[in-house]
Design an enzyme around this catalytic site. Structure first.
Site, PDB file in Angstrom:
ATOM      1  N   ASP A 202      -5.301  -5.564  -5.862  1.00  0.00           N
ATOM      2  CA  ASP A 202      -4.089  -4.988  -5.294  1.00  0.00           C
ATOM      3  C   ASP A 202      -2.859  -5.706  -5.835  1.00  0.00           C
ATOM      4  O   ASP A 202      -2.948  -6.793  -6.412  1.00  0.00           O
ATOM      5  CB  ASP A 202      -4.108  -5.107  -3.766  1.00  0.00           C
ATOM      6  CG  ASP A 202      -4.942  -4.027  -3.105  1.00  0.00           C
ATOM      7  OD1 ASP A 202      -5.269  -3.046  -3.798  1.00  0.00           O
ATOM      8  OD2 ASP A 202      -5.255  -4.160  -1.919  1.00  0.00           O
ATOM      9  N   LYS A 224      -0.699  -0.844  -4.971  1.00  0.00           N
ATOM     10  CA  LYS A 224      -0.080   0.158  -4.106  1.00  0.00           C
ATOM     11  C   LYS A 224       1.340  -0.321  -3.814  1.00  0.00           C
ATOM     12  O   LYS A 224       1.586  -0.975  -2.807  1.00  0.00           O
ATOM     13  CB  LYS A 224      -0.867   0.317  -2.801  1.00  0.00           C
ATOM     14  CG  LYS A 224      -2.291   0.816  -3.005  1.00  0.00           C
ATOM     15  CD  LYS A 224      -2.948   1.007  -1.639  1.00  0.00           C
ATOM     16  CE  LYS A 224      -4.365   1.506  -1.773  1.00  0.00           C
ATOM     17  NZ  LYS A 224      -5.241   0.503  -2.403  1.00  0.00           N
ATOM     18  N   MET A 339       4.413  -4.812   7.236  1.00  0.00           N
ATOM     19  CA  MET A 339       4.830  -3.562   6.582  1.00  0.00           C
ATOM     20  C   MET A 339       5.885  -2.828   7.407  1.00  0.00           C
ATOM     21  O   MET A 339       5.892  -1.600   7.480  1.00  0.00           O
ATOM     22  CB  MET A 339       3.613  -2.648   6.348  1.00  0.00           C
ATOM     23  CG  MET A 339       2.533  -3.285   5.493  1.00  0.00           C
ATOM     24  SD  MET A 339       1.102  -2.218   5.226  1.00  0.00           S
ATOM     25  CE  MET A 339       0.382  -2.200   6.878  1.00  0.00           C
TER      26      MET A 339
END
Length: 409
Positions: A202, A224, A339
């Site tokens: 990632d 991502k 997030m």
């Protein structure tokens, strides 16, 4: 004319290094250059998502085109990270004309400098050259790293394995890489990396870990980037299963912990359904480690007896939200939001509207545990505006609660 290489430790801080190529090799080499403080110029028509994130963050300068000799102006070192031999030869010829050392990923014999196998242990950096044999260099490097790491002791928590064995020797390991500092990966996680044939990584994994992979390892960039292009989860699952069925040792390297908003459970189920054995190696989660690195304990005696970790990637008023913000507002403990930067204004407003005092201490930590860490301290009522004013960006952790000021003098 040939001879033994002369080893040097290059001090590249503030000095121009030109990297030609924007693929997997560059993805592995650039983090070490950035860690050395180099002024990196990356020349490539296209970049991997991981390299693009470095460019977007201003850590390097990207020229989205093919190499031209003028790119070598003021350069101290050139890294050629392309497999087009003719194009690579053009770059190394231009470097030789200017007496600039040139590393070539495609042809070690034609290079004027070699990249050693490297291991880092605190302030100690060990670089090994294997006489032109990368595998020999890696083997010696790994032995040295094992000796340096021996004092850490074994990982006491056994891995979680599911799924019947397959005919081939292939397997998948879901490895948590930790919050950003490469030394925060577990010993078991690091060992599995050294044994891997394929690494599916990632964007938020520590880049220096990728720099230490064997040269023959297939690196799949499954980055991502928030709210940008993403490889579909189904495609990631397919890669894990296909490579394992081909007899490969596959490491799915994930930032933080595989099961903390990391879709590790989905990947384990996909592998189990395909009959692929899976080992889960827990990682140090950013939800706890990043606040700690910023001087904020998520719990503290007489201040907070609980902490709650929540994802803020969905706005509180969205029908897709699974979070009961009104319930969280009524808690007295610490709230850690991952997030949540994009929706921070809405989240703060929802918590205040449901009773959390606007003067509750709050902190935001960007790129925690890394050299780029930034810490902003505020209050619940003003934190969103303060974050915007300070131009903080993901990845960032938000901490709300009295623990934010618990260790202040």
């Amino acid at each position: 004319m040939s001879g033994n290489p002369y080893p040097l430790g290059l001090r590249l801080a503030g000095r121009r290094v030109v990297v030609v190529g924007g693929g997997a090799v560059a993805t592995r080499r650039v983090p070490a250059l950035l860690d050395a403080g180099a002024d990196v110029l990356l020349v490539a028509p296209e970049l991997t998502p991981a390299l693009r994130s470095h460019a977007d963050a201003g850590r390097l300068r990207w020229e989205a085109r093919r190499f031209v000799p003028a790119d070598l102006a003021d350069a101290w070192l050139v890294q050629v990270a392309i497999d087009d031999r003719a194009a690579a030869a053009e770059v190394s010829a231009a470097a030789a004309e200017r007496r600039i050392f040139c590393v070539r990923a495609d042809d070690r014999a034609a290079a004027t400098a070699w990249t050693p196998a490297v291991t880092r242990h605190g302030p100690v950096t060990v670089a090994v050259l294997g006489g032109g044999d990368p595998r020999r260099a890696m083997a010696v490097r790994d032995a040295v790293r094992t000796l340096l790491s021996a004092r850490k002791g074994p990982l006491l928590t056994p891995p979680v394995e599911q799924g019947p064995p397959v005919d081939a020797a292939g397997r998948v390991a879901l490895v948590g890489a930790g919050p950003g500092d490469p030394e925060l990966i577990t010993v078991k996680g690091w060992r599995l990396l050294t044994e891997a044939d394929v690494v599916v990584a990632d964007r938020l994994v520590p880049g220096l870990l990728l720099d230490e992979l064997r040269p023959d390892v297939e690196l799949v960039d499954a980055s991502k980037i928030p709210y940008g292009p993403a490889r579909a989860q189904e495609e990631i699952n397919r890669i894990l299963v296909d490579r394992a069925r081909a007899g490969k040792a596959v490491v799915r390297l994930k930032g933080g912990d595989p099961y903390v908003f990391g879709r590790g459970g989905e990947e384990l189920l996909a592998c189990a359904e395909a009959g692929v054995p899976v080992t889960v190696v827990p990682g140090v989660t950013s939800a706890i480690a990043v606040p700690a690195a910023a001087g904020v304990p998520v719990t503290h005696r007489a201040v907070a007896h609980e902490f709650t970790v929540v994802s803020g990637h969905v706005a509180p008023d969205s029908p897709a939200s699974l979070v009961r913000w009104e319930a969280l507002a009524g808690l007295r403990g610490t709230l850690v939001i991952l997030m949540g930067l994009k929706n921070l204004a809405a989240i703060s407003a929802a918590l205040v509207a449901h009773g959390r005092p606007a003067d509750t201490p709050a902190a935001v930590v960007q790129e925690g545990t890394t050299s780029g860490q930034r810490v902003l301290r505020s209050t619940l009522g003003t934190v969103a505006a303060d974050v915007a004013a300070a131009a903080l960006r993901p990845p960032a952790i938000v901490v709300i609660g009295d623990v934010v000021t618990a260790l202040e003098g």
